[in-house]
Design an enzyme around this catalytic site. Structure first.
Site, PDB file in Angstrom:
ATOM      1  N   THR A 215     -10.121 -37.013 -38.062  1.00  0.00           N
ATOM      2  CA  THR A 215     -11.628 -36.379 -37.940  1.00  0.00           C
ATOM      3  C   THR A 215     -12.330 -36.793 -38.962  1.00  0.00           C
ATOM      4  OG1 THR A 215     -10.610 -34.109 -37.545  1.00  0.00           O
ATOM      5  CG2 THR A 215     -12.867 -34.101 -38.685  1.00  0.00           C
ATOM      6  N   THR A 266     -11.960 -31.321 -43.539  1.00  0.00           N
ATOM      7  CA  THR A 266     -11.077 -31.654 -42.267  1.00  0.00           C
ATOM      8  C   THR A 266      -9.783 -31.306 -42.985  1.00  0.00           C
ATOM      9  OG1 THR A 266      -9.754 -33.694 -41.570  1.00  0.00           O
ATOM     10  CG2 THR A 266     -10.615 -33.845 -43.822  1.00  0.00           C
ATOM     11  N   GLY A 267      -9.025 -30.632 -41.921  1.00  0.00           N
ATOM     12  CA  GLY A 267      -7.798 -30.197 -42.089  1.00  0.00           C
ATOM     13  C   GLY A 267      -7.618 -29.262 -41.158  1.00  0.00           C
ATOM     14  N   GLY A 269      -7.985 -26.475 -39.056  1.00  0.00           N
ATOM     15  CA  GLY A 269      -9.068 -25.767 -38.673  1.00  0.00           C
ATOM     16  C   GLY A 269      -8.894 -24.249 -38.844  1.00  0.00           C
TER      17      GLY A 269
END
Ligand code: ASP
Length: 348
Positions: A215, A266-267, A269
């Site tokens: 992302t 980012t990660g 979600g």
């Protein structure tokens, strides 16, 4: 002896005074900074080849240079964020635009959002399949639709009306991401066979770690003191039909407010939505007076405590940045007013 003391005193006064002198214009105007991320995940030195690492570094550098060019010319932070993210969306290495991960049923569905810290205008798109640069559509939603968030086919119809570039769905496909989906599907079916009580909702089979990261996001401060943030993604490999992550959710994956900070996350979600991470960070700064670094660490700890993983980039109104994450690595970089570029990948 006395002379020494006097000199020390004079030096201290000068330092404090010049400290104030530097701070004042930095807050209001004159300073500019831009920070990017290219996703967080299991990014280990041992599983990276020098060639791959060089490609990622070059990709981040090209994006940082684009953003710097805009800011140096006196452009706005919102222009810098959009321009920077477009470069990363066009780069197949990252999970945004071309090179996005595949959904469970083998499609690329893209999410993006952008926010202007000056006036809190925001725009977002979710689940679009034919938009070459979703960040530009998010900006068009912000500026031309009268809405904040548009999804799916309606968002694509609006894109056509707004003159946003549309491509065939095949444009987004890369072999690496296709293989990533095949691997995820195989692991899913093995799990299901081994355990008859396997409930996909509990262990959604969607994958954040491994090769799913990528992302992209950007936060910027321009020379007028305006902050902006943007995030763009293909989401998570093997995501189920219609799943939307945090990236297009204002306050979860993206947030910008001139009074506090600009944030791009980012990660995993689902955890970022449940923790309303980007706005939580801003709120900690606004209500508790926390510095950006401390607030960044605190929100990532909350994500970890719930069982999620990932990271974020944050840039406060004075140009201080933070890039916390709880994964093995996060592609990240920054450029400051003097043109100095720093790019980091691993934890250390
Ligand atoms: N946050 C994104 C999502 O959940 C994925 C990522 O950042 O890796 O859609």
């Amino acid at each position: 002896m006395y002379r020494h003391l006097l000199m020390l005193l004079a030096a201290a006064v000068t330092t404090t005074f010049s400290g104030c002198m530097q701070q004042a214009p930095a807050t209001k105007a004159g300073n500019y900074v831009l920070v990017v991320h290219g996703g967080a995940g299991t990014i280990l030195r041992k599983s990276m080849t020098p060639e791959k690492e060089a490609q990622y570094r070059a990709g981040l550098e090209a994006a940082l240079k684009k953003g710097y060019e805009v800011l140096q010319a006196g452009g706005s932070s919102i222009d810098a964020v959009e321009g920077t993210i477009r470069i990363l969306e066009d780069n197949p290495l990252f999970n945004a635009g071309k090179g996005a991960v595949f959904t469970h049923d083998g499609r690329n569905e893209l999410d993006a959002s952008i926010m202007n810290g000056n006036g809190l205008a925001a725009g977002a798109v979710a689940g679009v399949r034919t938009i070459k640069n979703p960040i530009s559509l998010a900006r068009a939603v912000m500026e031309k639709s009268g809405h904040v968030m548009m999804a799916g086919r309606g968002a694509e119809q609006f894109a056509a009306e707004a003159g946003i570039e549309i491509v065939d769905t095949a444009y987004f496909r890369t072999e690496a991401r296709w293989q990533g989906l095949q691997k995820a599907l195989e692991e899913d079916s093995i799990k299901a066979k081994l355990d008859h009580s396997y409930v996909p909702q509990q262990d959604p089979g969607i994958r954040h770690n491994d090769n799913k990261f990528g992302t992209v996001g950007c936060v910027a401060l321009d020379n007028k003191g305006n902050l902006a943030a943007g995030t763009s993604t293909g989401g998570m490999t093997n995501k189920k039909y219609g799943r939307i992550g945090d990236s297009p959710v204002i306050g979860a994956g993206t947030y910008a407010n001139n009074r506090t900070v600009a944030v791009s996350c980012t990660g995993w979600g689902e955890f970022y939505i449940r923790n309303v991470v980007a706005h939580d960070l801003s709120a900690m700064m606004e209500y508790k007076g926390m510095p950006v670094e401390e607030a960044g660490k605190a929100v990532i700890k909350k994500v970890g405590d719930l069982g999620g993983d990932g990271g974020l980039i944050a840039l406060d109104k004075d140009g201080n940045m933070a890039m916390p994450f709880n994964t093995e690595g996060m592609y990240r970089g920054a450029v400051t007013k003097d043109g100095k570029i720093e790019i980091l990948i691993y934890k250390d």
